[in-house]
Design a protein around this motif. Structure first.
Motif, mmCIF file in Angstrom:
data_model
loop_
_atom_site.group_PDB
_atom_site.id
_atom_site.type_symbol
_atom_site.label_atom_id
_atom_site.label_comp_id
_atom_site.label_asym_id
_atom_site.label_seq_id
_atom_site.Cartn_x
_atom_site.Cartn_y
_atom_site.Cartn_z
ATOM 1 N N MET A 1 0.834 -1.193 0.000
ATOM 2 C CA MET A 1 0.000 0.000 0.000
ATOM 3 C C MET A 1 0.872 1.247 0.000
ATOM 4 O O MET A 1 2.055 1.184 0.340
ATOM 5 N N PRO B 1 -13.033 -0.120 6.054
ATOM 6 C CA PRO B 1 -12.423 -0.946 7.118
ATOM 7 C C PRO B 1 -11.168 -1.677 6.640
ATOM 8 O O PRO B 1 -10.209 -1.824 7.392
ATOM 9 N N ASP C 1 -7.402 -1.660 8.145
ATOM 10 C CA ASP C 1 -6.677 -2.871 8.558
ATOM 11 C C ASP C 1 -5.274 -2.878 7.970
ATOM 12 O O ASP C 1 -4.314 -3.286 8.627
ATOM 13 N N LEU C 2 -5.163 -2.448 6.721
ATOM 14 C CA LEU C 2 -3.840 -2.408 6.090
ATOM 15 C C LEU C 2 -2.932 -1.393 6.789
ATOM 16 O O LEU C 2 -1.751 -1.645 7.008
ATOM 17 N N ILE C 3 -3.498 -0.266 7.134
ATOM 18 C CA ILE C 3 -2.684 0.738 7.860
ATOM 19 C C ILE C 3 -2.242 0.142 9.199
ATOM 20 O O ILE C 3 -1.093 0.289 9.614
ATOM 21 N N TYR C 4 -3.167 -0.569 9.838
ATOM 22 C CA TYR C 4 -2.874 -1.164 11.151
ATOM 23 C C TYR C 4 -1.722 -2.160 11.067
ATOM 24 O O TYR C 4 -0.886 -2.233 11.966
ATOM 25 N N THR C 5 -1.677 -2.928 9.968
ATOM 26 C CA THR C 5 -0.645 -3.966 9.888
ATOM 27 C C THR C 5 0.597 -3.501 9.141
ATOM 28 O O THR C 5 1.549 -4.262 9.021
ATOM 29 N N ASP C 6 0.602 -2.282 8.653
ATOM 30 C CA ASP C 6 1.789 -1.826 7.921
ATOM 31 C C ASP C 6 2.948 -1.676 8.897
ATOM 32 O O ASP C 6 2.835 -0.959 9.896
ATOM 33 N N PRO C 7 4.053 -2.356 8.605
ATOM 34 C CA PRO C 7 5.126 -2.365 9.596
ATOM 35 C C PRO C 7 5.888 -1.044 9.699
ATOM 36 O O PRO C 7 6.502 -0.753 10.705
ATOM 37 N N ARG D 1 1.505 5.192 12.574
ATOM 38 C CA ARG D 1 0.084 5.483 12.768
ATOM 39 C C ARG D 1 -0.236 5.940 14.187
ATOM 40 O O ARG D 1 -1.151 6.709 14.402
ATOM 41 N N ARG E 1 -10.883 0.735 13.904
ATOM 42 C CA ARG E 1 -9.424 0.714 14.083
ATOM 43 C C ARG E 1 -8.904 2.077 14.530
ATOM 44 O O ARG E 1 -7.889 2.168 15.200
ATOM 45 N N ALA F 1 7.196 -10.371 6.985
ATOM 46 C CA ALA F 1 6.345 -9.395 7.667
ATOM 47 C C ALA F 1 4.997 -10.044 7.958
ATOM 48 O O ALA F 1 4.550 -10.911 7.203
ATOM 49 N N PRO F 2 4.328 -9.619 9.044
ATOM 50 C CA PRO F 2 3.053 -10.253 9.415
ATOM 51 C C PRO F 2 2.033 -10.265 8.277
ATOM 52 O O PRO F 2 1.301 -11.232 8.114
ATOM 53 N N ARG F 3 2.018 -9.213 7.466
ATOM 54 C CA ARG F 3 1.005 -9.165 6.411
ATOM 55 C C ARG F 3 1.252 -10.254 5.362
ATOM 56 O O ARG F 3 0.324 -10.891 4.892
ATOM 57 N N ARG G 1 -13.272 -5.147 22.586
ATOM 58 C CA ARG G 1 -11.912 -4.716 22.261
ATOM 59 C C ARG G 1 -10.963 -4.750 23.449
ATOM 60 O O ARG G 1 -9.990 -4.010 23.481
ATOM 61 N N ASP H 1 -1.949 -0.111 22.272
ATOM 62 C CA ASP H 1 -2.246 0.201 20.871
ATOM 63 C C ASP H 1 -3.750 0.406 20.707
ATOM 64 O O ASP H 1 -4.516 -0.555 20.694
ATOM 65 N N PRO H 2 -4.181 1.649 20.573
ATOM 66 C CA PRO H 2 -5.627 1.914 20.497
ATOM 67 C C PRO H 2 -6.299 1.270 19.294
ATOM 68 O O PRO H 2 -7.513 1.132 19.275
ATOM 69 N N SER H 3 -5.525 0.883 18.287
ATOM 70 C CA SER H 3 -6.138 0.276 17.107
ATOM 71 C C SER H 3 -6.263 -1.241 17.236
ATOM 72 O O SER H 3 -6.832 -1.883 16.359
ATOM 73 N N ALA H 4 -5.723 -1.817 18.286
ATOM 74 C CA ALA H 4 -5.725 -3.275 18.434
ATOM 75 C C ALA H 4 -7.046 -3.750 19.039
ATOM 76 O O ALA H 4 -7.905 -2.953 19.415
ATOM 77 N N LEU I 1 -9.334 -5.945 17.637
ATOM 78 C CA LEU I 1 -10.465 -6.202 16.740
ATOM 79 C C LEU I 1 -10.392 -7.567 16.076
ATOM 80 O O LEU I 1 -11.251 -7.908 15.280
ATOM 81 N N LYS J 1 -13.301 -9.289 13.860
ATOM 82 C CA LYS J 1 -13.114 -9.435 12.403
ATOM 83 C C LYS J 1 -13.352 -10.893 11.995
ATOM 84 O O LYS J 1 -13.943 -11.171 10.953
#
Lengths: 772, 374
Positions: free
Chosen positions: A1, A29, A33-39, A43, A95, B154-156, B301, B308-311, B313, B317
Motif C-alpha cells: 500500500m 475498514p 486494517d492495512l494501515i494497522y498492519t503496515d510495519p 500510525r 481501528r 512481515a506479518p502481512r 476490544r 495500541d488503540p487500534s488493536a 479487533l 473481524k
C-alpha cells in the motif's frame, strides 16, 4: 500500500498526519486494517488520517457529504465505500475510532481536502486549523514527492571531494535521478494526481526526458478515464537541449509530430503541457518557446516541473527543493578542487560505485561510555530477547532491562532528584500499566509525598477512554480526574523508555482531546531512540502549550534520566534470529548440525532469558570471547551483551549523526557505498575477537561489503587469514566469521582447504558451503 | 499423588466433557499421570479435537505418560496416533509417549520430521482431513510461512501465505469440485474462512504460546476436515449432544440429498485467552467476572496489546467473516464453551454460553467453524 506521514507545522504545536492511498478493491475498514498492519508507518503518532481516492475518481464536496449521509449522489467506488462505511457507523472506523479522517480528492482538476468523515471522532480546533490551512495541500504534496525520492533512492548523495557532472554540465553537489520515483503504480498515480491541475486543458504532453515516460503515458491514460477525453499523445525529448543544431533539429521534428497528433485538424492554438523532470534555472522554458516560435506551429505550451532545484520564476513546480543545501550551487573555486562523477547523458546514471570508508573512533563511543560510567556495565543489557509488555510481544536484538536499571541506586537517586525538581509538583501521575512503569509511578508518588504533596497515580496505557466495556467505570474516573486539572496544576506522565515516541505522542493527542490544561511533565527513564534527532523533535512537539494555557506556564517539560542512541532492531534485523534461520535452513536441506551448533540452536530458541555472555559462537574447545584491557569501548571483563550494545550504539551514531563531509553510514545509495574500513576491524586496530565479532554482528551487509572488487578481495584475504590462523586469539573468531559468511557479510576464500583449519570450523564451513 | 486416566475408543463429546470434569483439579499436586488412549472409530463430530483438548489439559496439569493403543495393530499404528490431534498435542507437552506394547514414540523426532520434511503438513495428500501443525518453541512458524532464507516475513505476508494455504486445503477437500466444474476461490463468502482462520491463527501465535514467565512448549493446530453424509439425518446423528450444532445442521440442510459439512479448527494449548489477558498488564484484576472478561475480549476490544488503540479487533473481524459465511462457530477455552449459528435469519447472532454455571476448565483456546460445502 502507499502510505506516508507528515508533520504539519504551519501552526503551533505541529501535528502528525498519515496519508493513505485508497485502492478500488478496498473498503474503508480494509484500508484501516492495512494501515494497522503496515510495519513501517507511524500510525500511533497520527492526529489525523487523510484518505485519497483513486486518481481517476473525482467528485465535489457536496457529493462526498451526500455519501456520508447516505443520500443520492454521483456514483463512484470511493464514494460508495464512504457511504457504506458511514452506514455501518463506528464499526467501520473502529481501528481508528477517535482519529478524524479527511479525504484528499480532486474536483474537476482542483484539489480539495474534505471535512472529517469519521462521525465518532471529534476534531480538535488545532487539527481543524491545520487541515484547513491552504498551505496544507502543498505540504502534503511536497512530503509525498520527498517520500517518493527517499523510497526510490533517487537522490544520489554528496560525495566528499567530488561533484556530479550531469548532462547540463552544471556541477552539482547531489544528483536527483527523477526516473527512479516511478517505482510503482501507486507512485505514478500519485504524481498524476498532483499534475491534474496542469493538464486540465492539455491535448498533448511533452516531457523533457524519456526517463519520466511512465509518468506521462500513465497521465494520458488517466485523463481518458477522468473526463472521457480521447488518449492524448505523449512526446519526449530524447537528449539534453544544449542548443546545438542537432538538438534543435530533433526538437522541431518532435514538435511537428506532437502538434499533428494533438491538433486533430482543429485550427486553434493547441494546448500542450510540458512536464519537466527537474529544473535548476528554468532555461528549458526559453529554449522551447523559441523553438515553437521558430516552428510557426500554433501551440500554447504550459510548463510544470516535478522538482525545482534552483531559484527560478520560469515555471511552477510540484516539489520545490531549491532551499535544500544539497542543491546549492557550487562555487567555481570549489569545483576546481573536486573530481567529477560523470552522469551518463543517456541513462542518467553514474557509471560506477564509490566506496567511502568509515572508522570507529572514541567519539562514537562516548554516549554509551557515559551510560556505563553512570550505571555500570553489568545486569542491564542482553541480546536476542523477547519482552512482554503492555503491547505486542516485542523482540529486541539489543535489550535494555529497565526493571534492572530502575533498581540501580544511581538511577534511583537521579530519578528522585528529577521528580523533586518538577515545577509545579504533580498532583496527578499517569503511567502505563506495565510493571516497570508502575514501579516508577509508585516511586514518584512517594517522592512527591515526601515533599508534602499528595499525588493520584492514574494507570492507563493509551488514554483512549471508552464509554463501553468492562473498564468503562474506571476510565470514567480517569477522564474526570484529568478534566478537573487547572492550568496551574502539574501532571506527570511517566514511562520507562522512549524509543519511537508512539506512547507519549498518543498521550499528548488524547490529553488535548480531553482539554487537559495542567502543565505536563513528560519523563522517561531512558530515551533510547535510533536517532537522537527524533528525540529532539519529539521534545519540541511535546513541550508546546496551547496559547490559552500559557497564563501560568509557558511550556510543558520533557526529559529523560539518561539518553542513549541504540538501534531498535526487532526480529527482521536481529543477527541472532538470522542465525536461527540459517540453522533451520541447514536442517531443512538435510544437514545434521554439529553437536555444539545444535546446542546453540536450542539456546537461541529460548528468547525469554536473552543472551548475556553467550552472544558469539565459538568452537567447543574455545573459551567464550571476552574483552581485554586497553579497549576504547569498555573495561576488560565487561559482559558480551554490553560490549555488543556499545558497538551497536557506536555504529548507530555513524548511521544517524549528520555530517557535512560525508553521508551517514548505511545502505548503499548509488553511487556511494558506505563501508567500515576492513583493515581496522580485521587486522590493525580492533584486535580483540569479541570486538571483531560484535562489529560483524552489528554491521549490516551494505556497511561491511566493499563494492570495489579489489578492496573486497583484500577483505576476503583478511577474513580467510583469520579463519586459518593458528593463533588461539584469532582462531576463536572462526565460527563467527563462518556465520558472517553465511549471512553474506563477508566471504571466506572458496579455495581454502578444510583440512587446514580447526575441525569444528571445518565441519560448519562445509555445511555453509553446501548452502552457498 | 499419581493417577490413571483413560480415554476409551469411540467416546462421544459428552463422555469426553465428563472425563474433563473428572480430571484432577489444577490445585492437586500430581507427581505424574498415566493417560491411556484407545483410539477407534469416532462417533461425534469434533470428538478427535475434544480428545486433544483433554490430552493437552492433562499434560498442562501434570507430568503425563501417554500410552496409546488401537484395535488395528500394524506398521503405521504409531503414525496414526502421532498424526491425530491428540498425538500432536502430546508431542510437545507429554512427558513420554509409548504404545501399549511399550514402544516409545520419539516426540522430538516426530516434531522435527513434520516440520523439516513436511513443512508442518500432517497428511498432505488426504482429501478428508488436512492438518497444519506448529510447535513452540522450536518450530513456531511453519516453513510454509517463512522466506526462503528461513527468516520470518512481515506479518502481512505471513497472513497472506496462511490464507493461501487455507485455500489449498479447501481445494484438496472439495469433493464437489469436478461436479460443479469449479473449485474454491479466495473471494465470496466461503473465501472469508481464510480471514476467520488467519485472525485466530495470529492470535494463537501471539498469545497461545506464552506463559506467565515466557514461552511455553506447546502445539498449535489448524485442522480442516470434511464430514460427508448420504443424508442430513446421518450428519445429525454425529452431532451427538451438541444441540446448537444439530440445530445449525437441521436448518442448513433441508433436503434429502447427500451433504457435506466442512469443519475447520484452530487450537492452541496455552493459557487460554482469558488467563493470558488477565496475566498481562492490561488484565482487569481478580474482582471482575471472568465471563465479562471473555465477552469483553470478543466484543469490547479488550486486548493485552493495550498500548495500541487500534488493536483488539481480531476476534470481531473473525466473527464478521463467519457471519458473512453463514457459518457455525464454537469456542472452548478455560471454563467456557460458547457457540453461535450465523444463519441467514440471524445475522446479528452473538456467541452464547453453553451450559451453566460453567464447564470443566481446559487448557488453551479452541475455535471451531462449520459451513456447508456447495
Amino acid at each position: 500500500m502507499h502510505l506516508f506521514s507528515l508533520i504539519l507545522d504551519g501552526r503551533r504545536p505541529p501535528i502528525q498526519v498519515l496519508v493513505a492511498q485508497f485502492s478500488n478493491e478496498q473498503s474503508i475498514p480494509s484500508i484501516f486494517d492495512l494501515i494497522y498492519t503496515d510495519p513501517a508507518n507511524s500510525r500511533r503518532r497520527a492526529s489525523a488520517i487523510v484518505l485519497r481516492p483513486c486518481v481517476t475518481e473525482h467528485f465535489t464536496p457536496a457529493n462526498l457529504e451526500a455519501a456520508t449521509r447516505g443520500e443520492a449522489r454521483k456514483p463512484g467506488v470511493f464514494l460508495d465505500a464512504v457511504a457504506s462505511a458511514c452506514a455501518i457507523g463506528p464499526q467501520a472506523f473502529a481501528r481508528f475510532e477517535d482519529i478524524p479522517v479527511f479525504v484528499l480528492h480532486s474536483d474537476l482538476f482542483e484539489h480539495r481536502l474534505s471535512d472529517n468523515i469519521n462521525a465518532g471522532a471529534s476534531v480538535a480546533d488545532l487539527i481543524r486549523e491545520h487541515l484547513g490551512d491552504p498551505a496544507t495541500l502543498e505540504a502534503i504534496r511536497t512530503t509525498e514527492f520527498n517520500c517518493l525520492v527517499a523510497r526510490s533512492r533517487a537522490l544520489l548523495m554528496p560525495v566528499e571531494g567530488s561533484y556530479y557532472d550531469p548532462p547540463s554540465h552544471r556541477p552539482m553537489r547531489s544528483f536527483l535521478r527523477i526516473g527512479n520515483i516511478q517505482y510503482s503504480r501507486h507512485a505514478v498515480d500519485a504524481i498524476a494526481f498532483w499534475l491534474l491541475p496542469h493538464v486540465a486543458k492539455a491535448r498533448g504532453i511533452l516531457i523533457d526526458t524519456w526517463s519520466i515516460s511512465s509518468i506521462a503515458f500513465n497521465l494520458s491514460r488517466i485523463l481518458t478515464l477522468y473526463d472521457g477525453r480521447p488518449p492524448i499523445p505523449v512526446e519526449m525529448l530524447s537528449r539534453y537541449q544544449d542548443r546545438s543544431p542537432e538538438a534543435q533539429a530533433m526538437l522541431l521534428e518532435i514538435l511537428d509530430r506532437l502538434w499533428d497528433e494533438s491538433a486533430q485538424g482543429e485550427g486553434d492554438s493547441t494546448p500542450i503541457t510540458c512536464i519537466v523532470s527537474a529544473t535548476q534555472s528554468g532555461s528549458l522554458v526559453d529554449v522551447l518557446k523559441e523553438e515553437i516560435e521558430l516552428s510557426g506551429l500554433p501551440i500554447d505550451m504550459t510548463f510544470v516541473a516535478l522538482f525545482q532545484l534552483g531559484k527560478t520564476e520560469a515555471l511552477p513546480s510540484l516539489c520545490d527543493r531549491s532551499d535544500d543545501p544539497q542543491f546549492a550551487p557550487l562555487p567555481a573555486v570549489s569545483v576546481r578542487a573536486r573530481s567529477a562523477i560523470l552522469i551518463d547523458p543517456q541513462v542518467y546514471f553514474p557509471l560506477a560505485y564509490r566506496d567511502m570508508e568509515y572508522t570507529l573512533r572514541q567519539k562514537h563511543t562516548k554516549s554509551f561510555g557515559a551510560f556505563t560510567k553512570r550505571f555500570g556495565t553489568e545486569g542491564v543489557f542482553s541480546a536476542h530477547r523477547d519482552q512482554a509488555s503492555d503491547g505486542e510481544l516485542r523482540h529486541h536484538a539489543v535489550h535494555l532491562d529497565m526493571a534492572a536499571l530502575i533498581a540501580n541506586p544511581t538511577f534511583e537517586a537521579a530519578f528522585d532528584a528529577e521528580i523533586r525538581s518538577l515545577m509545579p509538583l504533580p498532583s496527578v501521575i499517569l503511567t502505563p500499566k506495565h510493571d516497570v512503569a508502575l514501579a516508577l509511578g509508585t516511586r514518584a508518588v512517594a517522592v512527591v509525598a515526601s515533599m508534602g504533596t499528595a499525588a493520584v497515580h492514574l494507570k492507563h496505557p493509551s488514554l483512549l477512554l471508552r464509554h463501553h466495556g468492562p473498564s468503562r467505570a474506571a476510565e470514567a474516573r480517569i477522564r474526570s480526574t484529568l478534566s478537573n486539572l487547572s492550568e496551574a496544576d502539574g501532571l506527570l506522565i511517566l514511562d520507562d523508555c522512549f524509543i519511537t515516541g508512539d506512547r507519549l505522542t498518543g498521550y499528548q493527542m488524547r490529553l488535548r482531546q480531553l482539554n487537559v490544561r495542567a502543565r505536563l511533565h513528560y519523563r522517561v527513564g531512558v530515551a533510547r531512540p535510533e536517532d537522537m534527532e527524533h528525540w529532539s523533535q519529539c521534545r519540541a512537539m511535546l513541550a508546546y502549550r496551547n496559547e490559552a494555557d500559557k497564563g501560568v506556564y509557558q511550556d510543558n517539560t520533557i526529559d529523560a534520566i539518561h539518553e542513549l542512541c541504540l538501534p531498535n532492531w526487532q526480529k527482521v534485523e536481529c543477527p541472532w534470529c538470522a542465525e536461527v534461520a540459517l540453522y533451520g535452513r541447514m536442517q531443512k536441506e538435510g544437514h545434521e548440525l554439529p553437536g555444539h551448533v545444535q546446542q546453540r540452536l536450542d539456546r537461541l530458541n529460548d528468547r525469554d532469558s536473552g543472551l548475556i555472555d553467550d552472544l558469539f559462537l565459538v568452537a567447543p574447545t574455545d573459551s567464550p570471547l571476552k574483552l581485554y584491557s586497553g579497549s576504547i569501548f569498555l573495561p576488560p571483563g565487561t559482559p558480551q551483551a554490553t560490549v555488543f550494545a556499545a558497538v551497536a550504539s557506536a555504529l548507530q551514531h555513524l548511521r544517524t549523526t549528520p555530517s557535512e563531509r560525508q553521508p551517514p553510514l548505511g545502505p548503499r545509495r548509488y553511487p556511494i557505498a558506505t563501508v567500515l574500513k576492513a583493515r581496522e576491524y580485521l587486522k590493525d586496530v580492533y584486535k580483540d575477537s569479541i570486538l571483531r565479532a560484535a562489529i560483524l554482528r552489528a554491521g549490516c551487509t551494505d556497511e561491511l561489503v566493499y563494492m570495489n572488487e579489489a578492496a573486497e578481495r583484500r577483505r576476503t584475504g583478511l577474513v580467510t587469514a583469520l579463519v586459518r590462523s593458528a593463533a588461539a586469539d584469532e582462531r576463536d573468531l572462526a565460527q563467527e566469521l563462518i556465520i558472517a559468511h553465511a549471512g553474506r557479510k563477508c566471504r571466506i576464500d572458496p579455495d581454502l582447504a578444510l583440512d587446514g583449519i580447526e575441525p569444528a570450523a571445518a565441519r560448519l564451513l562445509n555445511i555453509v558451503r553446501a548452502l552457498d | 499423588m499419581a493417577a490413571n486416566i483413560g480415554i476409551g475408543p469411540s467416546m462421544s463429546l459428552a463422555q469426553l466433557e465428563r472425563t474433563l470434569a473428572d480430571l484432577p483439579p489444577e490445585s492437586d499436586a500430581l507427581a505424574s499421570v498415566k493417560l491411556s488412549i484407545a483410539s477407534g472409530r469416532e462417533t461425534d463430530l469434533l470428538a478427535d479435537i475434544w480428545t486433544a483438548i483433554l490430552c493437552g489439559t492433562l499434560c498442562r496439569r501434570a507430568e503425563t505418560q501417554v500410552v496409546y493403543s488401537s484395535p488395528d495393530e500394524g506398521d503405521g499404528e504409531d503414525l496414526r496416533f502421532a498424526h491425530s490431534p491428540a498425538g500432536l498435542a502430546c508431542a510437545s507437552i507429554a512427558a513420554s509417549i509409548r504404545s501399549v506394547a511399550g514402544t516409545p514414540l520419539d516426540a522430538a523426532g516426530l516434531r522435527r520430521r513434520l516440520m523439516l520434511e513436511n513443512d508442518g503438513l500432517v497428511s498432505p495428500y488426504s482429501d478428508v482431513v488436512q492438518t497444519l501443525v506448529e510447535f513452540d518453541p522450536d518450530y513456531p512458524v511453519s516453513p510454509l510461512f517463512l522466506r526462503s532464507s528461513g527468516a520470518e516475513p512481515a506479518p502481512r505476508l505471513r497472513r497472506r501465505l496462511f490464507e493461501t494455504q487455507v485455500l489449498r486445503f479447501r481445494q484438496l477437500l472439495d469433493l464437489g469440485r469436478l461436479r460443479r466444474g469449479s473449485g474454491p476461490v479466495r473471494t465470496g463468502p466461503a473465501g472469508d474462512v481464510g480471514r476467520f482462520l488467519a485472525e485466530l491463527h495470529e492470535n494463537g501465535l501471539e498469545h497461545g504460546s506464552r506463559g506467565v514467565t515466557g514461552t511455553l512448549s506447546g502445539t498449535r493446530l489448524l485442522r480442516m476436515r470434511t464430514h460427508a453424509a448420504g443424508h442430513p439425518e446421518d450428519l445429525l446423528e454425529r452431532c451427538g449432544p451438541f444441540r446448537q450444532l444439530r440445530y445449525y445442521v437441521e436448518r442448513t440442510f433441508t433436503g434429502s440429498d447427500p451433504v457435506n459439512l466442512i469443519e475447520a479448527s484452530i487450537s492452541d494449548f496455552g493459557m487460554g485467552i482469558v488467563d493470558t489477558f488477565q496475566a498481562s498488564p492490561a488484565g482487569l484484576g481478580p474482582d471482575v467476572d471472568r465471563r465479562d472478561v471473555l465477552e469483553g475480549l470478543i466484543y469490547d476490544r479488550l486486548t493485552s496489546k493495550s498500548n495500541d488503540p487500534s488493536a483488539g479487533l481480531g476476534i470481531q473481524k473473525a466473527l464478521e467473516a463467519a457471519r458473512s459465511m453463514q457459518a457455525f462457530v464454537s469456542l472452548r477455552t478455560a471454563e467456557f464453551w460458547m457457540a453461535a449459528s450465523f444463519l441467514p435469519d440471524k445475522p446479528k447472532a452473538r456467541l452464547v454460553h453453553l451450559g451453566t454455571p460453567s464447564r470443566p476448565p481446559v487448557a488453551g483456546t479452541h475455535w471451531q467453524i462449520f459451513w456447508p460445502q456447495p
